[in-house]
Design an enzyme around this catalytic site. Structure first.
Site, PDB file in Angstrom:
ATOM      1  N   GLY A 103       0.808  -1.206   0.000  1.00  0.00           N
ATOM      2  CA  GLY A 103       0.000   0.000   0.000  1.00  0.00           C
ATOM      3  C   GLY A 103       0.840   1.255   0.000  1.00  0.00           C
ATOM      4  O   GLY A 103       1.326   1.718  -1.038  1.00  0.00           O
ATOM      5  N   CYS A 104       1.047   1.819   1.185  1.00  0.00           N
ATOM      6  CA  CYS A 104       1.705   3.121   1.275  1.00  0.00           C
ATOM      7  C   CYS A 104       3.185   3.080   0.911  1.00  0.00           C
ATOM      8  O   CYS A 104       3.712   4.056   0.385  1.00  0.00           O
ATOM      9  CB  CYS A 104       1.500   3.693   2.683  1.00  0.00           C
ATOM     10  N   VAL A 105       3.861   1.954   1.175  1.00  0.00           N
ATOM     11  CA  VAL A 105       5.270   1.865   0.781  1.00  0.00           C
ATOM     12  C   VAL A 105       5.387   1.846  -0.734  1.00  0.00           C
ATOM     13  O   VAL A 105       6.185   2.590  -1.326  1.00  0.00           O
ATOM     14  CB  VAL A 105       5.935   0.627   1.408  1.00  0.00           C
TER      15      VAL A 105
END
Length: 237
Positions: A165-167
């Protein structure tokens, strides 16, 4: 006409194959890095209290603390992000419209336990930047792009979660913004091994160098310390 490749490998096996390729090209480190630790907050790290939390490498927080201290010793910026929203979740936008349970993303409210950075983290609140982000990428409508310009960095090191996701979103945005991008493998985590290893493959093959944390440690240890940024910018105070 070429067709899509197929494979019987699991994502974990595919990642091991990708990682073991001695001829894979690398972006490499530059001269000065910023370390961005993504969403290491209790909603995602406190596995004893929150069902949304997860753990991949049990030493992840230890490694992140170590790398953060190495960055500070070299006068390189350390940035922590966390996700938290208004009580009415208007700032979550469409991302906050799929579900509405106590565990839903948009119900991580500002000041809640789920928004708190993990107490095991060693954060220098006098030097480190702590930033509330609302979307997947740390670059999206935050002051991080301005911080990276101010600090004159050419390399971004990403830790935290989730890998898929955010990585991943931050790695794509980092590359798109012109930064060499590094992901220490032991410092990122996900809820399930399938998206974790599949996205490590994608990140490695397209957007960043996924390296053992030992390689990142070695780079910091061998890299000359940067000039403190206010001095480098000619500021006399």
């Amino acid at each position: 006409m070429p067709v899509m490749q197929t494979s019987d490998l699991t994502p974990r096996q595919h990642w091991a194959e990708v990682k073991s390729n001695p001829n894979r090209a690398r972006f490499g480190f530059g001269r000065k890095a910023a370390l961005i630790n993504i969403d290491m907050q209790r909603a995602y790290t406190d596995i004893d209290n929150f069902v949304t939390a997860y753990q991949t490498d049990p030493k992840q927080i230890d490694y992140i603390n170590e790398v953060s201290e190495l960055a500070r010793q070299k006068n390189m910026p350390v940035i922590w992000t966390y996700v938290a929203y208004m009580d009415n979740a208007d700032d979550a936008g469409v991302w906050g419209t799929r579900t509405n349970t106590p565990d839903s993303l948009q119900n991580i409210t500002v000041g809640s336990q789920r928004s708190e950075l993990d107490p095991r983290l060693n954060i220098d609140r006098d030097r480190d930047a702590i930033i509330n982000k609302r979307m997947a990428s740390v670059f999206h409508e935050t002051l991080i792009p301005s911080l990276l310009i101010w600090h004159q960095v050419d390399t971004v090191i990403l830790t935290g979660g989730s890998t898929s996701g955010c990585v991943r979103a931050s790695a794509v945005a980092s590359l798109s913004s012109g930064y060499r991008t590094i992901v220490p493998e032991e410092c990122v985590a996900d809820k399930h091994e399938i998206p974790h290893f599949a996205n490590l493959c994608d990140i490695m093959l397209k957007y960043a160098d996924v390296l053992p944390v030992g390689d990142v440690r070695k780079w910091f240890e061998e890299q000359p310390a940067a000039t403190p940024i206010r001095e480098a910018r000619g500021v006399g105070f």
